[in-house]
Motif scaffolding. Structure first.
Motif, short mmCIF file in Angstrom:
data_model
loop_
_atom_site.label_atom_id
_atom_site.label_comp_id
_atom_site.label_asym_id
_atom_site.label_seq_id
_atom_site.Cartn_x
_atom_site.Cartn_y
_atom_site.Cartn_z
N ASP A 134 0.81 -1.22 0.00
CA ASP A 134 0.00 0.00 0.00
C ASP A 134 0.84 1.27 0.00
OD1 ASP A 134 -2.39 -1.46 0.06
OD2 ASP A 134 -2.29 -1.68 2.23
N SER A 135 2.11 1.15 -0.37
CA SER A 135 2.99 2.32 -0.40
C SER A 135 2.62 3.27 -1.53
CB SER A 135 4.45 1.88 -0.54
OG SER A 135 4.65 1.23 -1.80
N LYS A 136 3.00 4.53 -1.36
CA LYS A 136 2.73 5.53 -2.39
C LYS A 136 3.43 5.18 -3.69
CE LYS A 136 0.29 8.74 -0.21
NZ LYS A 136 -1.03 9.22 -0.67
N VAL A 137 4.64 4.62 -3.61
CA VAL A 137 5.38 4.34 -4.83
C VAL A 137 4.74 3.18 -5.59
CG1 VAL A 137 7.06 2.80 -3.70
CG2 VAL A 137 7.68 3.97 -5.80
N ALA A 138 4.14 2.22 -4.87
CA ALA A 138 3.43 1.13 -5.56
C ALA A 138 2.24 1.68 -6.33
CB ALA A 138 2.96 0.07 -4.56
#
Length: 820
Positions: free
Chosen positions: A558-562
Motif C-alpha cells: 500500500d505504499s505511495k510508490v506502488a
C-alpha cells in the motif's frame, strides 16, 4: 435529443441569466473540428440577479481541472486558484466544463453516448467531458464572455436537504472515480510535460539533493542547479524546486510531476506526498554498484547514467533500459569568467579530501613540476605534502574564476568514476573557462572526447604532461580550442536539458508499468521466499518487452510508490490486496486457492489462474480469467548447466512451513537418504537429514540437474485445485528428474515426465527406478527440458500478461470521435 435536429445543442440550467450575447461567440469555436464541447465563464450575482452588473460579479466558473491525489481524479474549479487571474478573460483548453452552460454538436453528443444516467444531480457533466477527452476531443472554456448563474437555486426551490445532497454527491464522486481514475492517470502520464491543460498548473520538477545549506560543498547540488536553469530556459513557465531530506531521512516531494533524484541512495519509499502520476527519475553519476544493489531502480520510471559503460552494464545486470546523460558545463558561466590574480596559478586541482585516499597524493609531486600550483578544497591543510599549496574550499560561484586563472587543471577521478567512464564536472568546466584538463579517467575521456583529452595513469605520465603543456603554450591553447569545440557542441547543460525533455516526452509513449505484489513479508528475508525469485524472473522477462516493473513485498503493497504503477499484479498468498481505481488490478493465483473467494476475484479486472480447473470455474462464474500455469526462468534453469561433483541421490529443497511436509515424512519412512535444505526443520526430522538451510536460487539449477531425483509436494488445496508447483518446472527445465505427490493438474501438463506416488513403499520403488535409469534417459530428460522452454517460460507468461493488459486498456478507452 431525438426530438431535435439542430446542429448545435446548448445545455443550460434554469437558474442562469444571460447578461450578454454569448451564443455566437461560443458557436464560433466549432469551426475547429477537434473542438467537441464549449463552456463559458459563469459569474455570481452580488445583488438581485436582474439588476446587477457584470463588473460587480465574482467569477464562479472558469473551467474544471484535474488533480491527481493518490490516483483518484479530483476535479476542482479554477476559481480561487493561483492561476485564475491569468485565464479569467481568455479562451482556455480544459478537461471539463460545467453542465450549467455547455454547448456541443448534436452528432458528437450522440456519438459519445450522451449523459450517463447513473449520476443524479451532479458529475454527469464531468463524466461527459472526461469521455470526450479520452476519445481525443478538445474542450474549451471561453472566459471572454459570461453568463450569470444562481448556484443552488434549483436545489433550494426543491427543498433538498443538505445531508441528502451530500450523500448524492458522494455517490456521484464514487461513480466518476471508478469510471475515470484510469483515464485520468493515463492522460497525466501521456502528457508528462504538457499537463497544464489538464491541471492548470505548470509542470513541476523536484530535484532531490544532499543539502539546501548555502555553504554546502555537495557537488550534486550545483549539478542539479545548472540542469534546472537550462530546463527553465527550454520549458517556459515550469516550476522547479530543490528538496533535501529532513533529519529522519524523509523527503517531501509535495506532489511534484517529475522527481529527479541526484543521489543514488535516496529511498523512494520515503518520499512523502508522492502523486500516483509522478515520474520518478534517478540520475546516477557515481556509486554505480551501490545503486544496483539498493533496488531503488525498481521504483523509478527513468534512469539516467552519466557513463555509457555503466549504462550498458546496468542494463545487462537488471534488464532495465537506462539513458545516457553525462555531466556537462554551464558554458556561459564558465566561458565568460575573468581571471582573478588572487586565484592565479599555472596548474591547480579542485576537490576536497574527505578522509579517503585520492590518487593525486601519489601521482603528483608539486615540487618536481616547474610552475605555481594551488589546490582548492576542504581537508588539504591536514596533508603535509599538499598543505603548502592549500587555498581552502570555495563556493561554486567562485570556480569559474579559478579555472579562468590557471592554465592546467588536474582531474583526479576517484576509485568509482575512474573505472566507470563518468567524466567529472571539473573537466567540462575547466575547458569552458579556457584551462586544459589532464585526467586519469581514461574511459571517460575516450567516451566523451574521443581521445582528445590528455590522460595519465601514473605519476610519470602526469609529470610529463604537465611539463609538456606548461612549456608549450601554443600546444596547450590548440588542445584547449579543440576540446572547447567538442564541449560547446556536445557537453553543455543546454544540451542536457534538451536530452531530458526528449526522454520525458518519450516516457509517455512507453508500455504500462507494473507493481508486482508478492506475499513475502519483508525485503530483508527475500531470499527465503520462492515468491521473490518467481517475481524477479517475471520482472526480467517483462523488462525484455520494455515494461518497467517493481517488486513490492507485503509491507510495501500500500505504499505511495506502488500506487505510481499503471498496473497492480498480485501474486496472491494469504493476504488480500487493496485495489486502487486508477490501476488495472490483476491477480495471478499460483497458490492457496482456498484463501481466495469468488467475490474477491470478481473485483479484479482479470484473473490468471495456474490451473485449468480453476480457470474453467472462474469463467463459468462470469469472472474474466485465463490460464497462466506456473513456469520457470529458462535463462537460469537450463539443461546445459554445470553439474555438481558430489550430488545427492534424493533432494528436497523447501522450508518446513512449521509443519511436517508429507513427502519428507514419507521419504524418511521409506528409508531413503533424503537431503533436506530449508528453514524450520530442526525438531521435526532427525538432524542427519537436514543438510543446510538454504541453497541460493542461482545455484539451484546445478543441484536440480545433478541430483538423482528431486522431491516435490503441494499444499492440499493446491493439489485439489490442480495448481502445479513451479519447482517442477524448474527441475524439468534444468534436465532433472522429479517425483511429486498427487495433483490433478499435473498429468495434463507434463504427461509421464513427472511420477507421482501413493505411499512410502511406492515412493521408495519409484526413486530406485529413476536412480537406476539415470544414465540411460538423458535424451528423454533433454526433450522434456526443451518442451518446458518452449511452452512454460517466464518470457511467454510476460507476453501473455502484457497482451491482456493492452486489451484491458484498449477496452477502457472511449470510442474515438471524428477528428478529421
Amino acid at each position: 435529443m431525438s426530438q431535435s435536429n439542430a446542429d448545435i445543442v446548448f445545455f443550460i440550467n434554469n437558474d442562469t441569466v444571460f447578461v450578454e450575447d454569448i451564443i455566437p461567440v461560443l458557436v464560433s469555436h466549432f469551426s475547429q473540428k477537434h473542438v467537441k464541447a464549449v463552456g463559458v465563464r459563469l459569474i455570481d450575482r452580488w445583488s438581485d440577479y436582474l439588476d446587477s452588473l457584470i463588473e460587480k460579479s465574482a467569477d464562479q466558473h472558469l473551467g474544471v481541472f484535474l488533480r491527481d491525489t493518490s490516483g483518484q481524479p479530483r476535479m476542482y474549479e479554477l476559481r480561487g486558484s493561483p492561476f485564475a487571474n491569468t485565464v479569467s478573460r481568455e479562451v482556455i483548453r480544459t478537461p471539463a466544463v460545467t453542465g450549467a452552460a455547455l454547448l456541443m454538436r448534436r452528432v458528437d453528443f450522440i456519438a459519445i453516448g450522451g449523459f450517463d444516467e447513473r449520476y443524479f444531480y451532479g458529475h454527469e457533466d464531468v463524466d461527459l467531458c472526461l469521455r470526450i477527452g479520452d476519445a481525443g476531443g478538445m474542450i474549451l472554456c471561453d472566459n471572454r464572455v459570461a453568463l450569470a448563474h444562481l448556484r443552488g437555486f434549483s436545489r433550494a426551490q426543491a427543498g433538498q436537504k443538505d445531508s441528502s445532497f451530500a450523500r448524492t454527491q458522494a455517490r456521484n464522486r464514487e461513480i466518476v472515480q471508478n469510471a475515470h481514475a484510469r483515464g485520468v492517470h493515463r492522460r497525466l502520464r501521456e502528457n508528462l510535460l504538457t499537463r497544464s491543460h489538464l491541471t492548470a498548473y505548470p509542470v513541476q520538477f523536484a530535484f532531490l539533493v544532499t543539502s539546501l545549506a548555502e555553504d554546502t560543498l555537495a557537488g550534486d547540488v550545483f549539478t542539479a542547479q545548472e540542469l534546472a536553469a537550462s530546463l527553465a530556459k527550454e520549458l517556459t513557465g515550469c516550476e522547479i524546486r530543490f528538496v533535501a531530506p529532513d533529519a529522519k531521512g524523509i523527503i517531501d516531494v509535495d506532489g511534484a510531476d517529475i522527481v529527479i533524484s541526484m543521489r543514488d541512495d535516496f529511498d523512494v519509499r520515503k518520499y512523502e506526498n508522492l502523486s500516483s502520476a509522478c515520474h520518478v527519475v534517478f540520475w546516477v553519476r557515481n556509486n554505480f554498484e551501490r545503486f544496483v544493489e539498493s533496488n531503488n531502480w525498481q521504483y523509478a520510471h527513468d534512469i539516467w547514467y552519466s557513463s555509457e559503460l555503466e549504462r550498458a552494464r546496468f542494463e545487462q545486470m537488471t534488464g532495465v533500459k537506462a539513458r545516457l546523460l553525462r555531466i556537462a558545463t554551464n558554458w556561459d558561466r564558465f566561458a565568460q569568467a575573468e581571471a582573478d590574480p588572487d586565484y592565479a596559478s599555472d596548474y591547480c586541482f579542485t576537490g576536497s579530501r574527505w578522509g579517503v585516499h585520492r590518487e593525486i597524493t601519489v601521482n603528483l609531486l608539486p615540487e618536481a613540476v616547474a610552475g605555481t600550483f594551488r589546490v582548492f578544497g576542504a581537508g588539504w591543510s591536514q596533508d603535509p605534502a599538499f598543505a603548502p599549496y592549500a587555498f581552502g574550499s570555495l563556493r561554486y560561484t567562485e570556480m569559474p574564476r579559478v579555472y579562468a586563472s590557471t592554465r592546467i587543471v588536474i582531474d583526479d577521478a576517484n576509485h568509482v568514476t575512474i573505472a566507470s567512464g563518468s567524466v567529472n564536472s571539473r573537466v567540462f568546466d575547466a575547458i569552458a573557462a579556457g584551462a586544459l584538463p589532464i585526467t586519469n579517467g581514461l574511459i571517460g575521456a575516450q567516451e566523451a572526447f574521443s581521445g582528445a583529452l590528455p590522460t595519465y595513469s601514473s605519476a610519470q605520465e602526469l609529470h610529463a604532461l604537465l611539463s609538456s603543456y606548461l612549456g608549450d603554450e601554443e600546444a596547450r591553447l590548440a588542445k584547449v580550442a579543440k576540446l572547447q569545440a567538442i564541449a560547446r557542441g556536445e557537453h553543455t547543460y543546454d544540451h542536457r536539458a534538451r536530452d531530458v525533455i526528449h526522454y520525458l516526452r518519450e516516457a509517455g509513449k512507453r508500455e504500462p508499468s507494473i507493481a508486482i505484489k508478492i506475499a513475502a513479508p519483508k525485503r530483508q528475508t527475500k531470499d527465503e521466499w520462492g515468491d521473490y525469485h518467481f517475481a524477479e524472473a517475471l520482472r526480467r522477462s517483462l523488462a525484455h518487452l520494455g515494461v518497467r516493473s517493481g517488486i513490492f513485498f507485503l509491507d510495501e503493497w500500500d505504499s505511495k510508490v506502488a500506487a505510481t504503477a499503471d498496473v497492480s499484479l498480485v501474486l496472491r498468498g494469504l493476504n488480500r490486496a487493496t485495489m486502487h481505481a486508477h490501476q488495472y488490478n490483476l491477480l495471478w493465483l499460483i497458490s492457496h486457492p482456498d484463501k481466495v473467494s469468488v467475490d474477491e476475484c470478481r473485483k479484479f479486472d482479470h484473473v490468471f489462474a495456474a490451473s485449468e480447473l480453476l480457470t474453467r470455474d472462474f469463467c463459468a462464474r462470469g469472472i474474466e480469467a485465463s490460464l497462466a500455469l506456473q513456469c520457470t526462468d529458462t535463462h537460469r534453469f537450463r539443461p546445459d548447466v554445470e553439474r555438481l561433483a558430489d550430488a545427492p541421490d534424493v533432494l528436497f529443497v523447501g522450508n518446513s512451513r512449521g509443519v511436517m511436509r508429507p513427502i519428507v515424512s514419507d521419504a524418511i519412512a521409506a528409508g531413503l537418504d533424503i537431503n533436506v535444505y530449508g528453514e524450520g526443520w530442526s525438531g521435526l526430522i532427525p538432524s542427519n537429514f537436514v543438510r543446510g538451510t538454504h541453497i541460493p536460487n542461482e545455484e539451484l539449477p546445478r543441484w536440480y540437474a545433478s541430483a538423482g531425483v528431486v522431491l516435490n509436494d503441494h499444499w492440499p488445496s493446491m493439489s485439489e485445485a490442480g495448481l502445479v508447483s513451479n519447482r517442477i518446472f524448474d527441475v524439468l527445465a534444468a534436465g532433472g528428474s522429479c517425483i511429486s505427490d498427487q495433483n490433478c493438474g499435473m498429468a495434463q501438463v507434463f504427461g509421464s515426465a513427472v511420477q507421482t506416488y501413493s505411499d512410502p513403499a511406492d515412493l521408495r520403488e519409484r526413486v530406485q527406478s529413476i536412480l537406476l535409469a539415470r544414465n540411460h534417459n538423458q535424451k528423454s530428460r533433454l526433450k522434456v527440458a526443451n518442451m518446458i522452454a518452449r511452452k512454460h517460460s517466464f518470457d511467454q507468461r510476460a507476453g501473455q500478461l502484457l497482451a491482456v493488459i493492452k486489451d484491458l486498456m484498449g477496452r477502457s478507452k472511449s470510442k474515438r470521435l471524428d477528428l478529421d
